[in-house]
Write an enzyme that holds these catalytic residues in place. Structure first.
Site, PDB file in Angstrom:
ATOM      1  N   VAL A  17     -16.051 -15.424  13.772  1.00  0.00           N
ATOM      2  CA  VAL A  17     -16.070 -16.854  13.438  1.00  0.00           C
ATOM      3  C   VAL A  17     -17.512 -17.348  13.250  1.00  0.00           C
ATOM      4  CG1 VAL A  17     -15.322 -19.165  14.140  1.00  0.00           C
ATOM      5  CG2 VAL A  17     -13.904 -17.192  14.683  1.00  0.00           C
ATOM      6  N   ARG A  41     -25.840 -11.378  22.358  1.00  0.00           N
ATOM      7  CA  ARG A  41     -26.132 -10.444  23.449  1.00  0.00           C
ATOM      8  C   ARG A  41     -27.156  -9.396  23.029  1.00  0.00           C
ATOM      9  NH1 ARG A  41     -20.571  -9.617  26.251  1.00  0.00           N
ATOM     10  NH2 ARG A  41     -20.066  -9.353  24.088  1.00  0.00           N
ATOM     11  N   LYS A  98     -10.354 -21.555  23.447  1.00  0.00           N
ATOM     12  CA  LYS A  98      -9.115 -22.175  23.966  1.00  0.00           C
ATOM     13  C   LYS A  98      -8.839 -21.806  25.416  1.00  0.00           C
ATOM     14  CE  LYS A  98      -8.526 -18.497  21.278  1.00  0.00           C
ATOM     15  NZ  LYS A  98      -8.030 -17.832  20.127  1.00  0.00           N
ATOM     16  N   ILE A 129      -5.678 -25.715  11.000  1.00  0.00           N
ATOM     17  CA  ILE A 129      -4.791 -26.897  10.944  1.00  0.00           C
ATOM     18  C   ILE A 129      -5.346 -27.983  11.864  1.00  0.00           C
ATOM     19  CG2 ILE A 129      -2.406 -27.706  11.046  1.00  0.00           C
ATOM     20  CD1 ILE A 129      -1.466 -24.853  11.194  1.00  0.00           C
ATOM     21  N   GLY A 180      -9.381  -9.125  12.042  1.00  0.00           N
ATOM     22  CA  GLY A 180     -10.157 -10.090  12.837  1.00  0.00           C
ATOM     23  C   GLY A 180      -9.326 -11.252  13.350  1.00  0.00           C
ATOM     24  N   GLU A 183      -7.425 -11.276  19.491  1.00  0.00           N
ATOM     25  CA  GLU A 183      -8.443 -11.408  20.543  1.00  0.00           C
ATOM     26  C   GLU A 183      -8.980 -10.019  20.868  1.00  0.00           C
ATOM     27  OE1 GLU A 183      -9.193 -14.618  21.853  1.00  0.00           O
ATOM     28  OE2 GLU A 183      -7.985 -15.030  20.089  1.00  0.00           O
ATOM     29  N   ASP A 194      -2.527 -16.677  24.702  1.00  0.00           N
ATOM     30  CA  ASP A 194      -3.313 -17.470  23.753  1.00  0.00           C
ATOM     31  C   ASP A 194      -2.510 -18.708  23.299  1.00  0.00           C
ATOM     32  OD1 ASP A 194      -5.687 -17.572  21.812  1.00  0.00           O
ATOM     33  OD2 ASP A 194      -3.977 -17.611  20.441  1.00  0.00           O
ATOM     34  N   LYS A 198      -3.396 -22.843  23.891  1.00  0.00           N
ATOM     35  CA  LYS A 198      -3.340 -23.845  22.810  1.00  0.00           C
ATOM     36  C   LYS A 198      -2.333 -24.937  23.144  1.00  0.00           C
ATOM     37  CE  LYS A 198      -4.826 -20.412  19.448  1.00  0.00           C
ATOM     38  NZ  LYS A 198      -4.394 -19.301  18.596  1.00  0.00           N
ATOM     39  N   GLY A 296      -8.529 -15.951  11.958  1.00  0.00           N
ATOM     40  CA  GLY A 296      -9.424 -15.360  10.965  1.00  0.00           C
ATOM     41  C   GLY A 296     -10.720 -16.146  10.894  1.00  0.00           C
TER      42      GLY A 296
HETATM   43  N1  HSE Z   1      -6.187 -14.504  18.316  1.00  0.00           N
HETATM   44  C1  HSE Z   1      -5.936 -15.817  17.829  1.00  0.00           C
HETATM   45  C2  HSE Z   1      -4.679 -15.786  17.000  1.00  0.00           C
HETATM   46  C3  HSE Z   1      -7.102 -16.298  17.025  1.00  0.00           C
HETATM   47  O1  HSE Z   1      -4.256 -14.692  16.604  1.00  0.00           O
HETATM   48  O2  HSE Z   1      -4.107 -16.834  16.732  1.00  0.00           O
HETATM   49  C4  HSE Z   1      -7.028 -17.752  16.640  1.00  0.00           C
HETATM   50  O3  HSE Z   1      -6.994 -18.586  17.754  1.00  0.00           O
END
Ligand code: HSE
Length: 399
Positions: A17, A41, A98, A129, A180, A183, A194, A198, A296
């Site tokens: 990102v 890093r 998040k 979104i 990509g 996570e 995840d 959210k 992405g």
């Molecule tokens: N790993 C997360 C997903 C990335 O696949 O939605 C976006 O938050």
């Protein structure tokens, strides 16, 4: 400058990102925005761009010209340190983390009030979104009933490839990682964590209430078997991983993350690949649907860019629902009953869940299931056991 504030950015993280954001800024060149320094890093890695890299956060925090911190790293505790320090030092902040937000949001809301510095994080829920900003601005009244949808791109990508294209689960996960979307620890995607993060963020903006992650029943798709897929196909349904928060008619809130067996009359039935889809339901306007790329580099980078340019106009979340009546927020409950499909191995597995009624039962060698009514309370009590066993549970709403 048309009233736009000048922003000099210190960026933390240069992964998928961060790199996309850098490229978006190079391409769009918004007036008055520049990245001055990037904290990573490994400073010796060749990243193929002409930028000032550092591995010392102080070079960002102690630079008085830098008035915005954009944090795009994976590590939730490092993210918390960066964001709280930025706010305390009066720098505006943008985050996409998040997991960190889901745990620390109440404190970060207080910290913004205390310091006057602002934190924006639209990229943290549903990638490109603009869910959070819409909940803040348009759905800021009491008509809102529920927000539910596909909040994780990687698991939806896997479900699409496995369900619609017959790919193996492992191959689909590998593709999601290579693209990509996933996570660094993909169990966060496929086990629902995840989506849970959210959902918690969305709930704060939708209803004002903060619900701690431990209280919300969360179950993902990693246990899904070919038998479960066959069951869904026989019933003309698709399996989607859904985050759901709803205000009940008595004013209490329910929330969960669970696979759902969806029929084709549901908006999110056709949300495929890494796309996310959010259905917002309210009194009088009924249902509205938001759809877009949820994962992405570039989609998420676009949301970060939008938070940056919104900051140029001093945009901030007002948390109206939370702060207007802080003592009168909807209370969270798991006291809700609904129909589920439950595939299990042994009688002990079956006894884990307290069913009020069972309408369908199938037993054979190696594949057993029931369809019945249970409660979120019953599921939540045994959530960790369900994750340990070879079982699969999915909500099975009526047509
Ligand atoms: N790993 C997360 C997903 C990335 O696949 O939605 C976006 O938050």
């Amino acid at each position: 400058m048309n009233g736009r504030k000048k922003l000099v950015i210190g960026l933390f993280g240069f992964g998928t990102v961060g790199r996309a954001l850098h490229s978006l800024l190079e391409t769009t060149r918004p007036d008055g925005v520049k990245i001055k320094r990037i904290c990573v890093r490994d400073i010796n890695k060749d990243r193929g761009i002409d930028a000032s890299f550092t591995n010392n956060p102080d070079e960002i925090f102690n630079d008085p010209e830098i008035n915005m911190v954009v944090e795009l790293i994976d590590d939730a505790s490092a993210s918390y340190q960066i964001i709280t320090r930025a706010l305390r030092e009066g720098k505006a902040a943008v985050s996409g983390n998040k997991k960190m937000l889901a745990v620390h949001l109440p404190e970060l809301i207080d910290l913004q009030k205390e310091t006057g510095a602002t934190l924006l994080y639209d990229a943290s829920a549903c990638g490109s979104i603009p869910v959070i900003r819409n909940l803040e601005e348009y759905y800021d009244n009491e008509l809102l009933i529920s927000v539910k949808g596909i909040l994780n791109g990687s698991s939806n990508y896997i479900l699409t490839k496995v369900f619609n294209h017959g790919m193996t689960y492992a191959a689909a996960l590998k593709e999601a990682q290579e693209a990509g979307f996933a996570e660094s620890d993909p169990s966060l995607d496929v086990d629902g964590w995840d989506s849970l993060s959210k959902l918690i963020i969305i709930t704060v903006h939708a209803f004002g209430t903060y619900i701690h992650p431990d209280k919300i029943f969360t179950f993902g798709i990693s246990h899904m078997s070919q038998g479960d897929i066959n069951f869904a196909r026989e019933k003309n349904r698709r399996i989607k991983l859904v985050g759901h928060v709803e205000k009940l008619s008595d004013g209490r809130l329910i929330a969960c993350v669970i696979p759902q067996l969806l029929s084709d009359n549901k908006y999110i039935y056709s949300v495929d690949d890494e796309f996310n889809g959010v259905v917002i339901k309210g009194l009088y306007y009924d249902k509205q649907f938001m759809f877009g790329r949820g994962a992405g580099g570039y989609p998420t980078g676009s949301a970060i860019l939008s938070d940056i340019t919104a900051s140029q106009y001093d945009y901030k979340y007002e948390y109206k629902k939370r702060l207007t009546h802080p003592n009168d927020l909807p209370q969270f409950t798991n006291d809700v009953h609904f129909r589920v499909y439950y595939r299990y191995q042994s009688p002990e597995d079956l006894n884990l869940i307290n069913f009020e009624s069972i309408s369908e039962k199938y037993i054979s060698e190696g594949f057993n299931y029931v369809v019945g009514v249970t409660s979120l309370e019953s599921l939540h009590k045994v959530a960790s056991k369900l994750r340990e066993r070879d079982v699969f549970v999915a909500a099975y709403p009526p047509d």
